[in-house]
Design a protein around this motif. Structure first.
Motif, PDB file in Angstrom:
ATOM      1  N   ASP A 177       0.852  -1.187   0.000  1.00  0.00           N
ATOM      2  CA  ASP A 177       0.000   0.000   0.000  1.00  0.00           C
ATOM      3  C   ASP A 177       0.892   1.242   0.000  1.00  0.00           C
ATOM      4  O   ASP A 177       1.756   1.393   0.859  1.00  0.00           O
ATOM      5  CB  ASP A 177      -0.882  -0.040   1.255  1.00  0.00           C
ATOM      6  N   CYS A 178       0.710   2.122  -0.956  1.00  0.00           N
ATOM      7  CA  CYS A 178       1.539   3.327  -1.041  1.00  0.00           C
ATOM      8  C   CYS A 178       1.160   4.289   0.081  1.00  0.00           C
ATOM      9  O   CYS A 178      -0.017   4.503   0.352  1.00  0.00           O
ATOM     10  CB  CYS A 178       1.334   4.022  -2.377  1.00  0.00           C
TER      11      CYS A 178
ATOM     12  N   ASP B 171      -3.589   2.640  -5.481  1.00  0.00           N
ATOM     13  CA  ASP B 171      -2.401   2.665  -4.622  1.00  0.00           C
ATOM     14  C   ASP B 171      -2.203   1.393  -3.808  1.00  0.00           C
ATOM     15  O   ASP B 171      -1.442   1.382  -2.847  1.00  0.00           O
ATOM     16  CB  ASP B 171      -2.463   3.869  -3.679  1.00  0.00           C
ATOM     17  N   GLU B 172      -2.857   0.306  -4.164  1.00  0.00           N
ATOM     18  CA  GLU B 172      -2.760  -0.925  -3.381  1.00  0.00           C
ATOM     19  C   GLU B 172      -2.735  -2.152  -4.274  1.00  0.00           C
ATOM     20  O   GLU B 172      -3.459  -2.201  -5.266  1.00  0.00           O
ATOM     21  CB  GLU B 172      -4.014  -1.093  -2.524  1.00  0.00           C
TER      22      GLU B 172
ATOM     23  N   LYS C 151       9.456  -3.707  -0.481  1.00  0.00           N
ATOM     24  CA  LYS C 151       9.398  -2.299  -0.064  1.00  0.00           C
ATOM     25  C   LYS C 151      10.619  -1.532  -0.571  1.00  0.00           C
ATOM     26  O   LYS C 151      10.487  -0.466  -1.174  1.00  0.00           O
ATOM     27  CB  LYS C 151       9.315  -2.219   1.458  1.00  0.00           C
TER      28      LYS C 151
ATOM     29  N   VAL D 255       6.188   2.869   0.419  1.00  0.00           N
ATOM     30  CA  VAL D 255       5.075   1.938   0.607  1.00  0.00           C
ATOM     31  C   VAL D 255       5.175   1.245   1.959  1.00  0.00           C
ATOM     32  O   VAL D 255       6.230   1.250   2.588  1.00  0.00           O
ATOM     33  CB  VAL D 255       5.045   0.846  -0.488  1.00  0.00           C
TER      34      VAL D 255
END
Length: 423
Positions: A9-10, A104-105, A124, A135
DNA sequence: TCTGGGGTCCTAGGACCC
DNA sequence: TCTGGGGTCCTAGGACCC
């Protein structure tokens, strides 16, 4: 063999996108506003620390923003979509399977990977290195638990952006601290209802003995969430190609209110144009065009009105011109004069695959000529951008209702004219 | 003055058929 | 004029998500 889900998730995605091309904003509070600069839809943690809230109207935050030199941006979706693609491509290269969940996910399927923690950390670091977007990663045996793990990864300073809830003892500790309302799939209403029967935390729900009651009050979705918290997977990994949309919606709030039917028609023609472009892109046809229009619900002193109506075509089509005609039929039925319209929109539904279209004996399917015309228009608009060719019904300058966007950043990555310059 | 936009899924209830 | 139950499909509305 159990499943392993990682949720990538950003962090403050839209804000992070803006920050990427503005290194001077490092550590500074940033907010991104919705269309019309209406309310905040993304905030950095620095902005949240000032007390600014997600979804809060900008005019109420303006003073605080000026006082603390918050960097304010109008939304710039072409930038966000492009950077989202880069993030997703990076995940795709690093993991066996990926399911894109939103802009964003993404879910990554880590089932069978030896050291999932290490893999999460690698994900990451690589994403941040390749794209510059920070993220968080949450790892767990079900999607619902992975959501919680991700939430902790975002909040906790100690976690370093990656949290695994693969072990039961950590699940126990985590679930005890998560209020029911923060569980994925449980919103405001159901969280109130859960509290009424004494379920306050995620752990309470997981261990609640009366499943029948949960089923009755919260439907089968409630049961699935409960099981997911227990570690039983109910929302499986979906590695199929992005599914076709079942309906396509396009709507906007007007920059300034609209009274005349002509202006409403013009806006509706534009929404139909956006929506039918998407329709053709996914190779679908549509037979129901719904139009809705409404006043500003926050403005109590004006006469309130909300109306929708639809037009059903005999034969499914993806021809913008036909769809605009249908939309105008629907608009005709709902339009009332003397109303201060603030928003209108269009929904295309009853979508079918182009290939499987049923021929109606009374009407012709789109001719190859019409199809070719639409294809050419789409092509030109893709290359030239900003919808160079459009139906005359869309109007020319749209002054009467166009969106307000006072703080828009350049389209750094998608427009040749707006590339960032290096000094 | 000023409060976003685009989706999905589930259920209840009505219409209709046999 | 009276009588029953089961199945399917569609729609509207609610709830939720990002």
């Amino acid at each position: 063999m159990g499943q392993v889900f990682a949720l990538v998730d950003c962090n403050s995605f839209f804000c992070s996108c803006e920050r990427l091309y503005r290194p001077d904003l490092h550590k500074r509070p940033i907010i991104v506003l919705s269309n019309n600069d209406g309310c905040a839809i993304s905030l950095t943690k620095e902005a949240k620390a000032l007390g600014l809230k997600m979804g809060a109207p900008y005019f109420r935050m303006k003073q605080l923003c000026e006082q603390h030199q918050v960097a304010v941006f109008s939304s710039n979706f072409s930038l966000y979509t492009d950077l989202s693609r880069r993030v997703m491509e990076t995940i795709y290269e690093l993991t066996p399977e990926i399911e894109i969940y939103s802009v964003d996910e993404a879910w990554s399927n880590l089932t069978g990977i030896a050291s999932v923690d290490k893999h999460g950390r690698m994900l990451k670091e690589t994403i941040e290195l390749n794209t510059g977007i920070p993220v968080s990663v949450g790892i767990a045996p079900t999607k619902t638990l992975a959501k919680i793990a991700n939430h902790i990864a975002k909040k906790s300073d100690r976690a370093g952006g990656v949290v695994s809830l693969m072990e039961k003892k950590y699940q126990d500790i985590a679930l005890e601290r998560v209020p029911v309302g923060n569980i994925w799939g449980i919103g405001r209403r159901n969280s109130l209802k859960l509290r009424l029967i004494g379920i306050k935390t995620a752990k309470d729900l997981r261990d609640y003995p009366n499943e029948k009651e949960i089923q009755k009050k919260f439907t089968k979705v409630g049961i699935m969430i409960k099981h997911e918290l227990q570690g039983i997977c109910c929302f499986p990994f979906n590695d199929k190609e992005a599914k076709k949309k079942k309906e396509i919606l396009s709507s906007r709030t007007f920059g300034t209110p609209v009274y005349r039917k002509k202006d409403l028609q013009e806006s509706v023609a534009n929404y139909v144009s956006y929506a039918s472009e998407k329709l053709r892109k996914q190779q679908s046809l549509c037979s129901i065009v719904e139009v809705f229009a409404r006043t500003n619900p926050h403005k109590e002193e004006v006469q309130q009105y909300y109306a929708f109506n639809y037009h059903k075509a005999l034969t499914a089509t993806s021809d913008t011109r036909k769809l605009i005609k249908s939309a105008f039929c629907a608009l005709e039925k709902l339009f009332k004069s003397g109303i201060e319209y603030k928003k209108a929109g269009v929904r295309l539904s009853n979508l079918t695959d182009r290939e499987e279209v049923q021929l109606n004996i009374f009407e012709q399917m789109d001719s190859t000529k019409d199809d070719a015309l639409m294809t050419v228009i789409d092509k030109i608009n893709t290359i030239e951008g900003s919808r160079l060719i459009k139906s005359a019904a869309c109007g020319v300058n749209n002054e009467a209702w166009a969106m307000l966007r006072s703080f828009k950043s350049p389209r750094y990555t998608t427009s040749w004219l707006e590339l960032p310059t290096v000094k």
